[in-house]
Design an enzyme around this catalytic site. Structure first.
Site, short mmCIF file in Angstrom:
data_model
loop_
_atom_site.label_atom_id
_atom_site.label_comp_id
_atom_site.label_asym_id
_atom_site.label_seq_id
_atom_site.Cartn_x
_atom_site.Cartn_y
_atom_site.Cartn_z
N HIS A 294 0.85 -1.20 0.00
CA HIS A 294 0.00 0.00 0.00
C HIS A 294 0.88 1.24 0.00
O HIS A 294 1.90 1.28 0.69
CB HIS A 294 -0.90 -0.01 1.23
CG HIS A 294 -1.55 1.31 1.52
ND1 HIS A 294 -2.46 1.89 0.66
CD2 HIS A 294 -1.41 2.18 2.55
CE1 HIS A 294 -2.86 3.04 1.17
NE2 HIS A 294 -2.23 3.25 2.31
N HIS B 64 0.96 5.85 -1.39
CA HIS B 64 0.21 7.08 -1.68
C HIS B 64 0.79 7.80 -2.90
O HIS B 64 1.29 8.92 -2.77
CB HIS B 64 0.28 8.03 -0.48
CG HIS B 64 -0.18 7.45 0.83
ND1 HIS B 64 0.17 7.98 2.06
CD2 HIS B 64 -1.00 6.40 1.10
CE1 HIS B 64 -0.40 7.28 3.03
NE2 HIS B 64 -1.11 6.31 2.49
N GLU C 176 0.12 -0.37 -22.58
CA GLU C 176 0.68 -1.46 -21.79
C GLU C 176 -0.26 -1.92 -20.68
O GLU C 176 -0.16 -3.05 -20.21
CB GLU C 176 2.00 -1.03 -21.14
CG GLU C 176 3.16 -1.01 -22.08
CD GLU C 176 3.42 -2.40 -22.68
OE1 GLU C 176 3.13 -2.55 -23.89
OE2 GLU C 176 3.85 -3.29 -21.95
#
Ligand code: 2HA
Ligand code: ZN
Length: 269
Positions: A138, A140, A168
């Site tokens: 995870h 940001h 892509e």
């Protein structure tokens, strides 16, 4: 018995946290990673003594007995490489499914990331779909976060926009990506919602917050996040200007046919 400090799995994770920090994806204590260790890895290293027990706020029956290397709560990605034992921990899910047994790390008395529910629930979900999944990541990233303030938040529209910013993408994540609205981070609710998306996707965007990536390897999970972030950067760079040379649905279908990509068919018109 080998020392965890020398383990390749530890180096892999700390190299990744440093990379992510330098990319600007993990300001301050932002971001967290959990890495499922194999039984062979656990056997080989000095991980046979429970240092202390840490309660978790949910049950993980599917994960009982499994060991995870997990970034610590409040800890900074930029510091993991130089001081892994303080910033990271290895925990095993106890037979009760609601306790983490600390086997190594969190040496200043700390504990695992506040996003433990989303991590463990996502591991359970991904392992059902792919028994080889090992990483939940995870972070940001700037452009994904920015895009989530202005773009409709449903899986199909978000996936289409990202796919169409870079050919892509449909190759890298043909299954598409999940998107959640703003929710309370760290809660069991956002964990459950993330895990539900993880049954279909390896990428889940948390609107106004960041992104989750899953994979068998760091390259896979990291590669997914960086590919989405690159597309989001193109989207944000174009901004309000009119697109006069789009990648069309037809283009993507022709590319998918050429490259033999089994993509999520209902996500293209
Ligand atoms: O650990 O990223 O989502 C800090 C965060 C919370
Ligand atoms: Zn976060």
């Amino acid at each position: 018995m080998k020392n965890v400090i020398d383990a390749p799995f530890l180096k892999e994770l700390t190299k990744t946290t440093s990379n992510m920090y330098r990319l600007g994806w993990d300001e301050r204590n932002g971001g967290n990673i959990s890495y499922l260790l194999t039984d062979e890895e656990v056997e080989e290293y000095d991980l046979h003594h429970v240092i202390r027990e840490i309660p978790v706020s949910f049950r993980s029956d599917d994960l009982i007995g499994k060991c995870f290397l997990v970034t610590g709560t409040g800890k900074y990605f930029k510091n993991c490489e130089d001081d892994p034992e303080n910033n990271l921990g290895i925990v095993r899910i106890k037979e009760d499914g609601t306790t983490a047994e600390l086997l190594w790390g969190y040496s200043d008395g700390g504990k695992f990331t506040s996003e433990m529910p989303a991590h463990m629930m996502s591991h359970s979900a991904r392992l059902k779909v792919n028994p080889k999944n090992r990483i939940i990541m995870h972070c940001h990233p700037l452009n994904i976060m920015a895009m989530s303030f202005t773009h409709p938040l449903n899986d199909r529209d978000f996936t289409r926009t990202i796919w169409k910013m870079n050919n892509e993408c449909i190759y890298v994540f043909p299954e598409g990506m999940g998107v959640l609205p703003w929710m309370i981070s760290g809660s069991n609710e956002i964990g459950e919602a993330t895990a539900e998306k993880m049954m279909q996707y390896r990428i889940v965007v948390w609107a106004n917050h960041g992104i989750y990536g899953a994979g068998e390897t760091f390259d896979e999970a990291f590669g997914l996040v960086e590919t989405v972030e690159k597309s989001a950067e193109i989207y944000m760079t174009i901004g309000e200007r009119e697109i006069i040379n789009p990648i069309t649905d037809e283009n993507l279908k022709r590319f998918a046919a050429f490259a033999g990509i089994d993509y999520r068919k209902d996500f293209l018109d």
